[in-house]
Design a protein around this motif. Structure first.
Motif, PDB file in Angstrom:
ATOM      1  N   SER A 162       0.833  -1.003   0.029  1.00 12.70           N
ATOM      2  CA  SER A 162      -0.025  -0.037   0.036  1.00 12.70           C
ATOM      3  C   SER A 162       0.939   1.135   0.032  1.00 12.70           C
ATOM      4  CB  SER A 162      -0.792   0.235   1.387  1.00 12.70           C
ATOM      5  OG  SER A 162      -1.621  -1.289   1.404  1.00 12.70           O
ATOM      6  N   GLY A 163       1.622   1.256   1.010  1.00 13.26           N
ATOM      7  CA  GLY A 163       2.614   2.466   0.935  1.00 13.26           C
ATOM      8  C   GLY A 163       3.493   2.785  -0.215  1.00 13.26           C
ATOM      9  N   LEU A 164       3.954   1.862  -0.730  1.00 13.87           N
ATOM     10  CA  LEU A 164       4.789   1.843  -2.075  1.00 13.87           C
ATOM     11  C   LEU A 164       3.888   2.052  -3.133  1.00 13.87           C
ATOM     12  CD1 LEU A 164       7.285  -1.363  -1.682  1.00 13.87           C
ATOM     13  CD2 LEU A 164       7.770   1.175  -1.518  1.00 13.87           C
ATOM     14  N   SER A 165       2.363   1.786  -3.280  1.00  9.39           N
ATOM     15  CA  SER A 165       1.719   2.097  -4.378  1.00  9.39           C
ATOM     16  C   SER A 165       1.560   3.489  -4.281  1.00  9.39           C
ATOM     17  CB  SER A 165       0.488   1.279  -4.342  1.00  9.39           C
ATOM     18  OG  SER A 165       0.597   0.001  -4.483  1.00  9.39           O
ATOM     19  N   ALA A 166       1.301   3.873  -2.922  1.00 11.33           N
ATOM     20  CA  ALA A 166       1.131   5.316  -2.748  1.00 11.33           C
ATOM     21  C   ALA A 166       2.246   6.309  -3.122  1.00 11.33           C
ATOM     22  CB  ALA A 166       0.968   5.715  -1.113  1.00 11.33           C
ATOM     23  N   LEU A 167       3.410   5.687  -2.818  1.00 13.29           N
ATOM     24  CA  LEU A 167       4.637   6.620  -3.321  1.00 13.29           C
ATOM     25  C   LEU A 167       4.737   6.676  -4.923  1.00 13.29           C
ATOM     26  CD1 LEU A 167       7.355   5.290  -0.752  1.00 13.29           C
ATOM     27  CD2 LEU A 167       6.670   7.813  -0.931  1.00 13.29           C
ATOM     28  N   ALA A 168       4.634   5.465  -5.550  1.00 13.19           N
ATOM     29  CA  ALA A 168       4.603   5.604  -7.069  1.00 13.19           C
ATOM     30  C   ALA A 168       3.534   6.592  -7.476  1.00 13.19           C
ATOM     31  CB  ALA A 168       4.388   3.867  -7.418  1.00 13.19           C
ATOM     32  N   ARG A 169       2.235   6.526  -6.907  1.00 17.07           N
ATOM     33  CA  ARG A 169       1.258   7.173  -7.585  1.00 17.07           C
ATOM     34  C   ARG A 169       1.541   8.707  -7.316  1.00 17.07           C
ATOM     35  NH1 ARG A 169      -3.256   5.514 -10.248  1.00 17.07           N
ATOM     36  NH2 ARG A 169      -4.967   7.020  -9.835  1.00 17.07           N
ATOM     37  N   LEU A 170       2.122   9.198  -5.917  1.00 12.97           N
ATOM     38  CA  LEU A 170       2.553  10.303  -5.941  1.00 12.97           C
ATOM     39  C   LEU A 170       3.557  10.944  -6.706  1.00 12.97           C
ATOM     40  CD1 LEU A 170       3.090  10.262  -1.988  1.00 12.97           C
ATOM     41  CD2 LEU A 170       1.540  11.915  -3.291  1.00 12.97           C
ATOM     42  N   GLN A 171       4.688   9.983  -7.244  1.00  8.29           N
ATOM     43  CA  GLN A 171       5.662  10.258  -8.239  1.00  8.29           C
ATOM     44  C   GLN A 171       4.940  10.658  -9.716  1.00  8.29           C
ATOM     45  OE1 GLN A 171       8.360   7.277  -7.426  1.00  8.29           O
ATOM     46  NE2 GLN A 171       9.831   8.595  -6.630  1.00  8.29           N
ATOM     47  N   LYS A 172       3.988   9.738  -9.958  1.00  5.22           N
ATOM     48  CA  LYS A 172       3.373   9.949 -10.913  1.00  5.22           C
ATOM     49  C   LYS A 172       2.428  11.273 -11.336  1.00  5.22           C
ATOM     50  CE  LYS A 172      -0.123   7.434 -13.918  1.00  5.22           C
ATOM     51  NZ  LYS A 172      -1.340   6.856 -14.173  1.00  5.22           N
ATOM     52  N   ASN A 173       1.866  11.538 -10.047  1.00  5.94           N
ATOM     53  CA  ASN A 173       1.191  13.108  -9.949  1.00  5.94           C
ATOM     54  C   ASN A 173       2.221  14.052  -9.628  1.00  5.94           C
ATOM     55  OD1 ASN A 173      -0.995  11.370  -9.724  1.00  5.94           O
ATOM     56  ND2 ASN A 173      -1.467  11.551  -7.499  1.00  5.94           N
ATOM     57  N   ARG A 174       3.538  13.728  -9.828  1.00  8.10           N
ATOM     58  CA  ARG A 174       4.338  14.804  -9.923  1.00  8.10           C
ATOM     59  C   ARG A 174       4.602  15.618  -8.631  1.00  8.10           C
ATOM     60  NH1 ARG A 174       6.182  14.639 -14.749  1.00  8.10           N
ATOM     61  NH2 ARG A 174       5.103  14.056 -16.547  1.00  8.10           N
ATOM     62  N   VAL A 175       4.365  14.943  -7.704  1.00  5.93           N
ATOM     63  CA  VAL A 175       4.665  15.368  -6.230  1.00  5.93           C
ATOM     64  C   VAL A 175       6.038  15.188  -5.985  1.00  5.93           C
ATOM     65  CG1 VAL A 175       4.051  15.316  -3.976  1.00  5.93           C
ATOM     66  CG2 VAL A 175       2.305  14.954  -5.594  1.00  5.93           C
TER      67      VAL A 175
END
Ligand SMILES: Cc1cc2nc3c(=O)[nH]c(=O)nc-3n(C[C@H](O)[C@H](O)[C@H](O)COP(=O)(O)OP(=O)(O)OC[C@H]3O[C@@H](n4cnc5c(N)ncnc54)[C@H](O)[C@@H]3O)c2cc1C
Length: 375
Positions: A32-45
Motif C-alpha cells: 500500500s505505502g509503495l503504491s502510494a509513493l509510486a502514485r505520488l511520483q506519477k502525480n508529480r509530487v
C-alpha cells in the motif's frame, strides 16, 4: 524452519537520523505505502519520504499467501446484501481491473491461473452456489468447478497469484530511482501534527500517509475499536508433484488457502480459528497450535505429505464491517489499512487513493465506491 517461504534478500535501508523536511511522508513500505509513493511520483509530487519500522515488505506484504482475488473481503453475494449492489459491483469491478493491470505491469510476477473456492461443509456448498449466482447476475465471469472429491466449487478464472515480496522490492527500486528517500530500521513512535518521529530522527511533512495494515491503531489510537490486529500464519513445503494445486485454492470461506509455486513448493495458510490469541495484540511469530492445524490441512485437505521448510506469521488489520479504512484521520494525516485479510489488490488501490487525495487529483474511484456503501 522459521522465516518466510518468499525468501528474498531485502537490502537494508538507511536509518532516519536528524530532522528532514518532506512534502509527503509515507509510513509503511508494504504494497500500500509503495503504491502510494509510486502514485505520488506519477502525480508529480516531489520531495517524498517513505519510512518503515524494518524495511521493504517487512510486514504482511512480504509474508502473505500471494493471492490476487477480485472483490473486497466479503464474497460478492454477501457484499451485495451488506453494502448494496452499487458499491459491491464497483468494488468488484475496480479490483478485477486492478488484477488485470498488475498482470500487465508485472508479467514475470503475476500468474492469472484462476482461484477456486471449495466447500468445507454442505452449508458452504450452498453459500458457494449463492456466491456463484451473484457473480453471474452482475456480469462477472465465474465457472463451476468440481473438487477432487466431487465437491461443487467455484472457479474465478481472472484471479491469480503473484510474488508479493518481489513486487514490493521492484516498486521500492522504482520509487527510489525516481528520487523518493526511503528509511528503515526504526518504527515511527509518534505522529505529532504532521511531524513524524522515530527514535533517532523526525520528518517535518506537509502531509502524512499511514499505510500500515496490522497495528494501524497503535500509530493512530483514534482508530482503536475500528480496526483490530489479527495474526495469520503459513507454511511452505519442499517441491511436490506439479499439478497438486493448479489454481489459487481456498476453502472454509477463505479461512484456509494454498497455492503451488512455479518451483513446485506448496504455500499453505490459514487455520486462524484453530489458534489462541490470534486477535488483539499478537506478535508476528508462528505458534504450535496453528502450525499443527496447518500440518493437518496439508495432509488431510490438500492431500500431500511433504517436508515443511518454512513456517511464518504476519499481522493484518480487520475491521468489524470488513470495509477498509481509507480516509483523513486527523488534519493532514491520512490512513489506509484494515483490509480484513485481503489487502494485495485493494491495498494498492487504497494507497493510490490517498496519493490522489493529497495531490489535488480527481477523487479516486475507490473512494466513490466506499462512499456508495449503503447504511
Ligand atoms: C499469512 C498472510 C496471508 C495473507 N494472504 C493474502 C492473500 O493471499 N491475498 C491478499 O490479498 N492478502 C493477503 N494477506 C493480507 C495482505 O498481506 C495485507 O493486507 C497487505 O499486505 C497489506 O499491505 P500494507 O502495505 O497495507 O501493509 P503491510 O504489508 O503490513 O506493511 C506495513 C508496513 O508498515 C511497517 N510498520 C508498521 N508499523 C510501523 C511503525 N510504527 N513505523 C514504521 N513502519 C511501520 C511494517 O514494518 C510494514 O512493512 C495475507 C496476510 C498474511 C499475514
Amino acid at each position: 524452519m522459521r522465516g518466510t517461504g518468499w525468501e528474498l534478500p531485502t537490502p537494508p535501508l538507511p536509518r532516519l537520523e536528524g530532522r528532514i523536511e518532506a512534502n509527503v511522508c509515507v509510513i509503511g513500505l508494504g504494497g500500500s505505502g509503495l503504491s502510494a509513493l509510486a502514485r505520488l511520483q506519477k502525480n508529480r509530487v516531489r520531495n517524498l519520504v517513505g519510512i518503515d519500522a524494518v524495511g521493504v515488505a517487512a510486514g504482511a506484504a512480504g509474508r502473505n499467501g500471494g493471492f490476487l482475488l477480485a472483490g473486497p473481503a466479503h464474497f460478492h453475494h454477501r457484499a451485495v446484501q451488506t453494502w448494496g449492489r452499487a458499491a459491491a459491483v464497483e468494488l468488484y469491478r475496480l479490483t478485477e481491473a486492478r488484477i488485470e493491470e498488475m498482470a500487465r505491469r508485472w508479467p514475470d510476477l503475476v500468474d492469472l491461473r484462476g482461484s477456486v473456492r471449495l466447500p468445507g461443509s454442505a452449508a458452504e456448498a450452498d453459500d458457494i452456489a449463492a456466491h456463484h449466482q451473484a457473480l453471474l447476475d452482475d456480469g462477472f465471469t465465474a465457472l463451476p468447478y468440481a473438487g477432487p472429491r466431487g465437491e461443487r466449487g467455484l472457479l474465478v478464472p481472472g484471479d491469480g497469484v503473484f510474488h508479493p515480496a518481489e513486487r514490493c522490492l521492484q516498486l521500492a527500486d522504482r520509487v527510489w530511482d525516481k528520487g523518493a528517500w526511503l528509511y528503515g530500521g526504526d518504527p515511527v513512535e509518534v505522529i505529532d501534527g504532521t511531524t513524524v518521529r522515530t527514535a533517532h530522527g523526525e520528518v517535518s511533512a506537509g502531509v502524512v500517509l499511514v499505510c500500515v495494515d496490522g497495528n494501524l491503531q497503535r500509530l493512530l489510537p483514534e482508530l482503536d475499536g475500528r480496526v483490530q490486529t489479527v495474526r495469520l500464519q503459513m507454511l511452505a513445503t519442499e517441491p511436490v508433484a506439479f499439478g497438486t494445486a493448479q489454481h489459487a485454492m481456498y476453502h472454509r470461506s477463505g479461512l484456509d488457502y494454498w497455492q503451488q509455486r512455479p518451483d513446485g513448493r506448496l504455500f499453505v495458510g490459514g487455520c486462524r480459528d484453530r489458534g489462541d490469541g490470534e486477535e488483539g495484540d499478537p506478535v508476528q511469530e508462528p505458534t504450535d497450535r496453528v502450525q499443527n492445524a496447518l500440518d493437518t490441512l496439508l495432509t488431510d485437505v490438500v492431500g500431500v505429505r511433504a517436508r515443511v521448510t518454512h513456517r511464518w506469521a504476519g499481522l493484518v488489520g480487520y475491521t468489524p464491517d470488513h470495509l477498509p479504512i481509507v480516509e483523513e484521520v486527523r488534519p493532514g494525516v491520512w490512513a489506509a489499512g484494515g483490509y480484513s485479510g485481503t489487502g494485495n489488490v485493494i491495498g494498492a488501490l487504497a494507497g493510490e487513493a490517498l496519493a490522489d487525495a493529497v495531490s489535488g487529483r480527481p477523487r479516486h474511484p475507490l473512494l466513490d465506491a466506499l462512499g456508495a456503501v449503503a447504511g
